[in-house]
Design a protein around this motif. Structure first.
Motif, mmCIF file in Angstrom:
data_model
loop_
_atom_site.group_PDB
_atom_site.id
_atom_site.type_symbol
_atom_site.label_atom_id
_atom_site.label_comp_id
_atom_site.label_asym_id
_atom_site.label_seq_id
_atom_site.Cartn_x
_atom_site.Cartn_y
_atom_site.Cartn_z
ATOM 1 N N THR A 103 -56.450 -0.290 47.415
ATOM 2 C CA THR A 103 -56.284 -1.560 46.718
ATOM 3 C C THR A 103 -57.125 -1.573 45.452
ATOM 4 O OG1 THR A 103 -55.842 -2.714 48.787
ATOM 5 C CG2 THR A 103 -56.539 -4.056 46.905
ATOM 6 N N GLY A 104 -56.478 -1.859 44.320
ATOM 7 C CA GLY A 104 -57.156 -1.835 43.028
ATOM 8 C C GLY A 104 -57.003 -0.531 42.286
ATOM 9 N N ALA A 105 -56.306 0.452 42.867
ATOM 10 C CA ALA A 105 -56.190 1.776 42.246
ATOM 11 C C ALA A 105 -55.392 1.750 40.953
ATOM 12 C CB ALA A 105 -55.566 2.761 43.226
ATOM 13 N N ALA A 106 -54.382 0.882 40.860
ATOM 14 C CA ALA A 106 -53.580 0.834 39.635
ATOM 15 C C ALA A 106 -54.446 0.456 38.443
ATOM 16 C CB ALA A 106 -52.426 -0.154 39.796
ATOM 17 N N GLN A 107 -55.323 -0.512 38.624
ATOM 18 C CA GLN A 107 -56.210 -0.911 37.535
ATOM 19 C C GLN A 107 -57.283 0.133 37.271
ATOM 20 O OE1 GLN A 107 -56.800 -5.020 39.250
ATOM 21 N NE2 GLN A 107 -56.637 -5.578 37.096
ATOM 22 N N ALA A 108 -57.714 0.856 38.306
ATOM 23 C CA ALA A 108 -58.708 1.916 38.115
ATOM 24 C C ALA A 108 -58.143 3.074 37.309
ATOM 25 C CB ALA A 108 -59.212 2.411 39.470
ATOM 26 N N ARG A 121 -57.373 1.417 52.176
ATOM 27 C CA ARG A 121 -56.174 2.214 51.941
ATOM 28 C C ARG A 121 -54.988 1.311 51.636
ATOM 29 N NH1 ARG A 121 -54.600 7.345 52.758
ATOM 30 N NH2 ARG A 121 -52.372 7.714 53.000
ATOM 31 N N ASN A 122 -54.183 1.695 50.634
ATOM 32 C CA ASN A 122 -53.047 0.865 50.234
ATOM 33 C C ASN A 122 -51.963 1.738 49.633
ATOM 34 O OD1 ASN A 122 -51.267 -0.976 49.043
ATOM 35 N ND2 ASN A 122 -52.886 -2.440 48.609
#
Length: 383
Positions: free
Chosen positions: A257-262, A285-286
């Motif tokens: 969660t939040g990986a797209a912005q990272a 995990r997402n």
């Protein structure tokens, strides 16, 4: 560790100061279309002298199996084959061509002197030329040299150079961009003397300012994140003004969660100061988020007239999944479309198998024209 946002901000004004933005054609290449996604395929990268390649285990049988899955399971029209061992690049190119895919051959040799990087590139280009089948083999003159090749940004290793970027005074950036431009001119010359097909370079999207007159294709590694499609379209528009095909050689997100912005710094959720390394607290995990981001960007790229896009990456054996211990679920820090499950989780030499993640299924459906975008839940706990 410097964030990608800080890195991009550090170099945002470099193009204006260095005067590297001229000579751009006004016409745009390509129009809106439905874009089928390809993948980046890691054949093994040497990250430091004395260390094993990023893919410790390698066999022709496993290569053929994975390329078959990419071609027949993901329905990918193309791959970027990247790595250090030229023999592995050659094997991968042959396997992908045998499955009817277009191949972008990209040698990587980190932290070596520039002359050695160019010699490695020259030999890679010679081998790629022997395999060139009409227009089906392209050559990529390396990857993000600003970070991975010494002598452009201060620092002996790419980790040091990444750390140093945030400390570089604005007045130094024109000299840095000039050094990058000089090296790329040498690289393009070396490649053209050994490869007769079309060539490109994997530039850091939003950071490296490239004279694309040196190349036939505009190539970018694109990890930017925007809330709206319109912001993506605006950000991508300058690449099309060179009136050349634009190909995204890397894009994607990790599996939390939040990986797209990272974006391009998503891998930095592993605490490697511990033994064994652990996922830093607070990360969940997402697989849904990764799948949504990939299919969204494929739609955005097609609408923006991008000619090709390769999801990073098909498999990452060095970041195995742990189904019951989240603190050791290194696949959360992976951009891969499949998760690796090792027989011995912490042993890099261990045999392993792989299973598709939600991103694999979503991209396969997109490539078959069954779904324009993955519409699963915005967040999830577990797999």
């Amino acid at each position: 560790m410097i964030t990608r946002k800080t890195f991009l901000k550090s170099v945002a004004g470099a193009v204006a100061v260095a005067g590297l933005g001229g000579g751009v054609a006004e016409a745009a290449a390509g129009g809106p279309h439905r874009l089928r996604g390809g993948v980046a395929y890691d054949t093994g990268v040497l990250h430091a002298a004395g260390e094993p390649l990023s893919r410790a285990r390698w066999s022709r049988r496993r290569l053929e199996q994975e390329i078959r899955v990419i071609a027949d399971g993901l329905h990918c029209p193309s791959i970027t084959a990247f790595g250090t061992e030229i023999g592995r690049l050659t094997e991968t190119t042959a396997a992908a061509l045998g499955r009817g895919m277009e191949v972008y051959v990209q040698p990587r040799l980190y932290d070596h002197p520039q002359d050695e990087v160019l010699e490695h590139m020259a030999e890679s280009a010679r081998q790629a030329e022997r395999q060139r089948d009409g227009a089906d083999v392209k050559f990529v003159a390396g990857c993000e040299h600003l970070l991975f090749t010494p002598g452009i940004v201060p620092g002996a290793t790419f980790q040091e150079r990444i750390a140093n970027i945030g400390e570089i005074p604005p007045g130094e950036w024109p000299k840095i961009m000039e050094r990058l431009s000089d090296f790329l001119a040498r690289a393009a010359d070396v490649v053209r003397r050994n490869f007769r097909g079309r060539i490109t370079y994997a530039a850091i999207g939003g950071a490296e300012q490239i004279d694309w007159n040196l190349f036939d294709i505009v190539g970018i590694d694109y990890y930017q994140y925007f809330a709206t499609d319109a912001e993506y379209t605006k950000d991508l528009a300058p690449y099309r003004r060179w009136n050349k095909p634009v190909v995204v050689l890397e894009f994607g997100a990790c599996t939390f969660t939040g990986a797209a912005q990272a974006g391009g710094m998503g891998w930095d959720i592993v605490d490697r100061d511990q033994e064994p390394p652990r996922i830093k607290p607070g990360h969940v995990r997402n697989e849904h988020e990764q799948a949504r981001h990939l299919t969204r960007l494929l739609r955005v790229f097609g609408a923006a007239g991008i000619q090709g896009a390769h999801a990073y990456t098909f498999i990452a054996p060095g970041l195995p999944h742990h189904p019951s211990r989240p603190e050791y679920d290194y696949d959360m820090a992976s951009y891969s479309l499949v998760k690796t499950l090792r027989e011995r989780h912490h042993d890099e030499e261990s045999p392993y198998r792989f299973e598709p993640k939600r991103s694999f299924t979503a991209m396969a459906r997109h490539n078959r024209g069954q779904a324009g975008i993955f519409t699963g839940p915005a967040s999830e706990t577990g797999q």
